[in-house]
Design an enzyme around this catalytic site. Structure first.
Site, short mmCIF file in Angstrom:
data_model
loop_
_atom_site.label_atom_id
_atom_site.label_comp_id
_atom_site.label_asym_id
_atom_site.label_seq_id
_atom_site.Cartn_x
_atom_site.Cartn_y
_atom_site.Cartn_z
N PRO A 9 0.70 -1.38 -0.05
CA PRO A 9 0.11 0.08 -0.04
C PRO A 9 0.87 1.16 -0.20
O PRO A 9 1.81 1.40 0.80
CB PRO A 9 -1.01 -0.06 1.46
CG PRO A 9 0.01 -1.31 2.23
CD PRO A 9 0.52 -2.03 1.28
N ASN A 10 0.28 2.14 -0.69
CA ASN A 10 0.80 3.53 -0.82
C ASN A 10 2.13 3.86 -1.72
O ASN A 10 2.38 4.88 -1.98
CB ASN A 10 0.89 4.37 0.46
CG ASN A 10 -0.23 4.43 1.10
OD1 ASN A 10 -1.35 4.68 0.60
ND2 ASN A 10 -0.37 3.83 2.45
N ARG A 17 4.98 12.30 -3.08
CA ARG A 17 5.02 12.90 -1.57
C ARG A 17 6.19 12.24 -0.86
O ARG A 17 6.80 11.22 -1.15
CB ARG A 17 3.68 12.44 -0.69
CG ARG A 17 2.47 13.38 -1.44
CD ARG A 17 1.15 12.56 -1.01
NE ARG A 17 0.40 13.04 -2.24
CZ ARG A 17 -0.88 13.19 -2.09
NH1 ARG A 17 -1.50 13.47 -0.88
NH2 ARG A 17 -1.72 13.58 -3.09
N TYR A 22 11.47 8.93 0.94
CA TYR A 22 11.35 7.78 0.04
C TYR A 22 12.08 8.27 -1.39
O TYR A 22 12.09 7.35 -2.20
CB TYR A 22 9.75 7.34 -0.21
CG TYR A 22 9.03 6.61 0.82
CD1 TYR A 22 9.81 5.74 1.60
CD2 TYR A 22 8.08 7.52 1.55
CE1 TYR A 22 9.36 5.08 2.74
CE2 TYR A 22 7.52 6.95 2.55
CZ TYR A 22 7.99 5.87 3.30
OH TYR A 22 7.39 5.26 4.50
N ASN A 73 7.96 -5.79 -1.26
CA ASN A 73 8.16 -4.48 -0.65
C ASN A 73 6.66 -4.51 0.07
O ASN A 73 5.73 -3.94 -0.56
CB ASN A 73 8.61 -3.26 -1.15
CG ASN A 73 8.58 -2.16 -0.16
OD1 ASN A 73 8.10 -2.16 0.93
ND2 ASN A 73 9.08 -1.10 -0.66
N ALA A 76 3.31 -1.24 4.66
CA ALA A 76 2.90 -1.20 6.11
C ALA A 76 2.70 -2.61 6.65
O ALA A 76 2.65 -2.98 7.80
CB ALA A 76 1.94 -0.11 6.42
N GLU A 97 12.48 -9.97 1.57
CA GLU A 97 11.67 -8.83 2.07
C GLU A 97 12.72 -7.60 1.42
O GLU A 97 13.99 -7.57 1.79
CB GLU A 97 11.75 -8.72 3.49
CG GLU A 97 11.18 -7.55 4.03
CD GLU A 97 11.10 -7.66 5.69
OE1 GLU A 97 11.35 -8.70 6.06
OE2 GLU A 97 10.97 -6.52 6.37
N HIS A 99 12.97 -2.97 1.56
CA HIS A 99 12.38 -1.66 1.62
C HIS A 99 13.30 -0.50 1.22
O HIS A 99 14.57 -0.69 1.25
CB HIS A 99 12.14 -1.30 3.35
CG HIS A 99 11.27 -2.61 3.77
ND1 HIS A 99 10.03 -2.33 3.86
CD2 HIS A 99 11.38 -3.62 4.49
CE1 HIS A 99 9.47 -3.44 4.53
NE2 HIS A 99 10.39 -4.20 4.92
N ARG A 106 13.93 4.22 11.72
CA ARG A 106 12.78 4.71 11.72
C ARG A 106 12.09 4.54 13.18
O ARG A 106 12.50 4.11 14.01
CB ARG A 106 11.93 4.60 10.75
CG ARG A 106 12.86 5.01 9.36
CD ARG A 106 11.85 4.92 8.27
NE ARG A 106 10.71 5.83 7.98
CZ ARG A 106 9.89 5.56 7.31
NH1 ARG A 106 9.78 4.64 6.12
NH2 ARG A 106 8.65 6.61 7.27
N ARG A 110 8.31 0.20 13.10
CA ARG A 110 8.67 0.14 11.71
C ARG A 110 9.73 -0.99 12.20
O ARG A 110 10.28 -1.71 11.28
CB ARG A 110 9.17 1.04 10.94
CG ARG A 110 7.99 2.08 10.62
CD ARG A 110 8.74 2.82 9.46
NE ARG A 110 7.61 4.07 9.53
CZ ARG A 110 6.54 4.06 8.88
NH1 ARG A 110 6.10 3.20 8.10
NH2 ARG A 110 5.70 5.43 8.95
O1 CA2 Z 1 10.95 1.90 3.21
C1 CA2 Z 1 9.85 1.20 2.46
O2 CA2 Z 1 10.02 0.72 1.65
C2 CA2 Z 1 8.61 0.85 3.29
O3 CA2 Z 1 8.19 -0.34 3.19
C3 CA2 Z 1 7.44 2.14 2.74
C4 CA2 Z 1 6.34 1.97 3.65
C5 CA2 Z 1 6.36 1.76 4.96
O4 CA2 Z 1 5.30 1.71 5.60
C6 CA2 Z 1 7.28 0.76 5.74
O5 CA2 Z 1 7.65 0.90 6.98
C7 CA2 Z 1 8.76 1.15 4.89
C8 CA2 Z 1 5.32 3.16 3.20
C9 CA2 Z 1 5.11 3.09 1.64
C10 CA2 Z 1 4.42 4.47 1.52
O6 CA2 Z 1 4.93 4.93 0.59
C11 CA2 Z 1 4.68 6.48 0.22
C12 CA2 Z 1 5.37 7.17 -0.73
C13 CA2 Z 1 5.16 8.39 -0.94
C14 CA2 Z 1 4.17 9.18 -0.12
C15 CA2 Z 1 3.55 8.58 1.09
C16 CA2 Z 1 3.86 7.14 1.29
#
Ligand code: CA2
Length: 146
Positions: A9-10, A17, A22, A73, A76, A97, A99, A106, A110
């Site tokens: 997700p996301n 953003r 990221y 990946n 969350a 896995e 990320h 963080r 997490r």
């Molecule tokens: O660092 C990573 O790749 C994560 O898997 C990214 C997840 C986070 O919940 C993990 O703890 C670590 C979040 C992805 C959300 O991606 C966004 C991208 C742009 C704007 C907002 C969120």
């Protein structure tokens, strides 16, 4: 040799953003980098993203018989999903896995990954290069097994 890349997700928002966390690359940019590297390695890849936990689980279940390694990946869901962990165990396909960010540097919530114990290993903190490292690790896992 087939490698399935799954994104949770996301991750579809990448590049739009929170670039300070990221990076600036979109998921499409990352996919292109992975495709280029995979072509050089002679590996076939399938690259997917979903915001839905059940869809990730469906894709993991469907990969039985036609995927050699899953590079995941789970975003969350990494930190919350027992269902995802169970699906990885159930299919018996090696999973890696990955990320973008260093999840251990963080927030506390997490630091814990529910899927890490059932994956071959974890790669985090290298931005989009985590995906390339995931691909290299996948090839290594396959070569060791054959
Ligand atoms: O660092 C990573 O790749 C994560 O898997 C990214 C997840 C986070 O919940 C993990 O703890 C670590 C979040 C992805 C959300 O991606 C966004 C991208 C742009 C704007 C907002 C969120």
């Amino acid at each position: 040799m087939n490698v399935l890349f799954l994104n949770g997700p996301n991750l579809n928002l990448l590049g739009q953003r929170q670039p300070e966390v990221y990076g600036k690359a979109s998921l499409a940019d990352i996919q292109e980098q992975v495709r280029d590297r995979a072509a050089k390695l002679g590996v076939s890849i399938d690259f997917r993203q979903t915001n839905h936990e059940g869809e990730l689980i469906d894709w993991i279940q469907q990969s039985r018989g036609n995927v050699n390694v899953i590079v995941l990946n789970a975003a969350a869901y990494t930190h919350t999903s027992i269902a995802l962990r169970d699906a990885i165990v159930a299919v018996g396909i090696p999973a890696i896995e990955i990320h973008l960010s260093n999840i251990h540097a963080r927030e506390d919530f997490r630091h814990r990954s529910l899927i890490a114990p059932v994956c071959q290993g974890q790669i985090c903190g290298f931005g989009p290069f985590s995906y390339i490292l995931g691909l290299e690790a996948a090839v290594n896992v396959i070569n060791i097994r054959v």
